[in-house]
Design an enzyme around this catalytic site. Structure first.
Site, PDB file in Angstrom:
ATOM      1  N   LYS A  26      19.300  67.284  66.721  1.00  0.00           N
ATOM      2  CA  LYS A  26      19.544  65.910  66.276  1.00  0.00           C
ATOM      3  C   LYS A  26      19.511  64.981  67.482  1.00  0.00           C
ATOM      4  CE  LYS A  26      23.830  64.342  65.491  1.00  0.00           C
ATOM      5  NZ  LYS A  26      24.267  63.765  66.781  1.00  0.00           N
ATOM      6  N   ASN A  27      19.077  63.714  67.210  1.00  0.00           N
ATOM      7  CA  ASN A  27      19.298  62.646  68.186  1.00  0.00           C
ATOM      8  C   ASN A  27      20.814  62.493  68.334  1.00  0.00           C
ATOM      9  OD1 ASN A  27      16.668  60.398  67.079  1.00  0.00           O
ATOM     10  ND2 ASN A  27      16.651  61.750  68.815  1.00  0.00           N
ATOM     11  N   ASP A  28      21.259  62.048  69.480  1.00  0.00           N
ATOM     12  CA  ASP A  28      22.669  61.717  69.583  1.00  0.00           C
ATOM     13  C   ASP A  28      22.909  60.379  68.867  1.00  0.00           C
ATOM     14  OD1 ASP A  28      24.822  62.759  72.278  1.00  0.00           O
ATOM     15  OD2 ASP A  28      25.244  62.267  70.202  1.00  0.00           O
ATOM     16  N   GLU A  29      24.179  60.105  68.577  1.00  0.00           N
ATOM     17  CA  GLU A  29      24.444  58.958  67.690  1.00  0.00           C
ATOM     18  C   GLU A  29      24.028  57.603  68.260  1.00  0.00           C
ATOM     19  OE1 GLU A  29      26.749  60.841  68.991  1.00  0.00           O
ATOM     20  OE2 GLU A  29      28.033  59.501  70.157  1.00  0.00           O
ATOM     21  N   LYS A  41      36.350  69.655  70.454  1.00  0.00           N
ATOM     22  CA  LYS A  41      36.963  68.664  71.365  1.00  0.00           C
ATOM     23  C   LYS A  41      37.606  67.485  70.631  1.00  0.00           C
ATOM     24  CE  LYS A  41      32.840  65.779  72.112  1.00  0.00           C
ATOM     25  NZ  LYS A  41      31.678  65.496  72.947  1.00  0.00           N
ATOM     26  N   HIS A  82      26.189  60.393  60.351  1.00  0.00           N
ATOM     27  CA  HIS A  82      27.026  60.561  61.543  1.00  0.00           C
ATOM     28  C   HIS A  82      28.163  59.546  61.430  1.00  0.00           C
ATOM     29  CE1 HIS A  82      28.492  60.713  65.633  1.00  0.00           C
ATOM     30  NE2 HIS A  82      27.766  61.783  65.829  1.00  0.00           N
ATOM     31  N   HIS A  93      29.375  64.702  59.087  1.00  0.00           N
ATOM     32  CA  HIS A  93      30.244  65.406  60.038  1.00  0.00           C
ATOM     33  C   HIS A  93      31.654  65.426  59.462  1.00  0.00           C
ATOM     34  CE1 HIS A  93      27.566  65.324  63.780  1.00  0.00           C
ATOM     35  NE2 HIS A  93      26.830  64.843  62.793  1.00  0.00           N
TER      36      HIS A  93
END
Ligand code: CAP
Ligand code: MG
Length: 472
Positions: free
Chosen positions: A189-192, A326, A284, A318
């Site tokens: 996935k691309n990061d957000e 984390k 996301h 998510h």
């Protein structure tokens, strides 16, 4: 309770009915709030003010009310004075017809979060009546479709997020994708925050990812998926990005559309679901913490967010690592949310939600649905109007050594997991990180402890050495 009721002014009385005979009659969306009164109101007065402001009212009784408008009043129908809980029933005819999620949220967690009459107000659970489910899209392309495309069953779909979070050129970005996929990973996935940055132009990123994907599919013979962040400054640009991807030669199933559902908004989520029913819509939830963290007395729970995402038709959202990774989160919050979007029928914090209208007299069907937790049979082509499942996407501080601990908490493997640092921080690099994740999953499926399995699997051994040492 009598004194509380007698303390209500005429306006407040119109928003309370502690004798509501059948809240689950189908006319109401039901909500439970944790609420602490503010401004020297008692709990019932404050609850009535919340019901008023989140349905038809304001701070004074107005002369312009009509007999019909009063029928649209939300009603406080139950209190738990010990736990500071308030149950409110919303006539769902209040809401915009045609399945509009942002409209509902504007009512139930809109102005009310800013009212002086409360010092705490958090929606903990929500219940949608069967007839209301008919109005909403629900997911179209699901993890089952992605599993068929990838030919991956009976294990989590293994993914990553490209890291560093930002700063790679499009060619460098695609190289990391290639390394993860060739190492055995399924899903990138691309990061957000990925968008159209000058050092990584969107069109070039798409083009390079396509080249990397073609190369790795040819080399490995395995299909791969990339989830592209299509969040954008406006809807036209969002659609432009979607069309760019669809015209870049990706075969159906090999790409998903990621949307930052909180910061881009529910209209963006629903636009994607309605315009692209053949694509996995990846919600996301960056910024959800402002509403969901337990330290925050105002907002809504992860369960509420996740249930609305399923109603809106996200293919996956998510739902958190239940404290294993984390991010803040607990099994009580994150796992209940995950199960409520996966299963046909689930118990939330307060409500037992069924996601389809199966006639109660249809005992065989009801029995079948109770047994069919993974929707292998139900809701795919059945005549009942059911909302398909929405896939938990499990991410945030995970690494191969944490896969089994999370699965043990989750209780199933029907999810996508994405590990960023968990792959790219591997001492031997991304490809080895991906292989370590694959090996950790193999060990899980074989019921072998990863430390034992690592004796013959170098990449996993390196991951254990690195991540377990870091933990100390
Ligand atoms: C994870 C991640 C995800 C978070 C989102 C990040 O990276 O890409 O956005 O997991 O949290 O940017 O932190 P790592 P949640 O794997 O390197 O931690 O899934 O709880 O919404
Ligand atoms: Mg991220």
């Amino acid at each position: 309770m009598k004194e509380l009721v007698s303390s209500l002014n005429p306006k407040q009385q119109a928003y309370v009915n502690l004798e509501l005979d059948d809240p689950r009659c189908g006319e109401y969306l039901l909500a439970v709030f944790h609420m602490i009164p503010g401004k020297n109101l008692n709990v019932l007065q404050a609850a009535a003010e919340v019901a008023a402001e989140s349905s038809t009212g304001t701070n004074f009784k107005v002369k312009t009310e009509t007999p019909f408008s009063k029928r649209m009043n939300a009603l406080v129908y139950k209190l738990d004075l010990e736990k500071d809980l308030v149950w409110i029933a919303y006539p769902w005819r209040l809401f915009d017809r045609g399945g509009n999620i942002q409209n509902i949220l504007t009512y139930v967690v809109g102005n009310v979060l800013g009212m002086k009459q409360v010092s705490a107000l958090k929606m903990l659970d929500v219940w949608f009546p069967p007839a209301m489910l008919e109005q909403y899209d629900g997911p179209s392309y699901t993890i089952d479709d992605m599993r068929k495309y990838l030919n991956v069953f009976d294990r989590p779909i293994l993914g990553t997020i490209i890291k560093p979070k930002m700063g790679l050129t499009s060619a460098e970005y695609a190289e990391v994708c290639y390394d993860f996929w060739v190492g055995g990973g399924d899903f990138v996935k691309n990061d957000e925050p990925q968008a159209n940055q000058d050092f990584c132009p969107y069109d070039k990123m798409v083009k390079h990812v396509k080249e990397a994907m073609d190369k790795v599919v040819k080399k490995t013979g395995h299909k791969k998926v990339h989830s592209f962040n299509v969040s954008a400054p406006d809807f036209d640009t969002m659609i432009e990005r979607c069309e760019l991807i669809r015209n870049a030669g990706f075969e159906p199933g090999s790409y998903a559309f990621l949307i930052d559902g909180i910061t881009a908004g529910w209209m963006a989520v629903q636009t994607l679901r309605r315009k692209y029913p053949d694509v996995f819509i990846h919600f996301h939830r960056a910024a959800h913490g402002a509403f969901t963290r337990p330290e925050n007395p105002l907002g809504f729970s992860v369960l509420v967010l996740s249930k609305f995402a399923r109603l809106a038709g996200a293919s996956g959202i998510h739902t958190g690592t239940a404290g294993v990774g984390k991010m803040a989160g607990t099994p009580e919050e994150d796992i209940i949310a995950a199960h409520n979007i996966q299963y046909f029928k689930s118990m939330g914090h307060f409500f037992d939600q069924s996601w389809a209208t199966i006639p109660e007299e249809n005992e065989d069907a009801l029995k079948m649905t109770k047994e069919d937790k993974a929707h292998k049979m139900i809701l795919i082509d059945d005549s009942w109007r059911g909302l398909k499942k929405c896939c938990p996407i499990i991410s945030g501080g995970l690494n191969p050594t944490l896969l089994k601990p999370f699965i043990d908490v989750m209780g199933n493997t029907d999810f996508i997991t994405t590990m960023g640092a968990g792959c790219h921080a591997h001492p031997a690099g991304t490809k080895a990180g991906a292989t370590a994740l694959v090996q950790a999953c193999e060990a899980y499926k074989k019921g072998v402890d990863i430390h034992k399995y690592a004796k013959k699997h170098r990449e996993l051994a390196q991951a254990i050495e690195f991540f377990e040492k870091k933990k100390k």
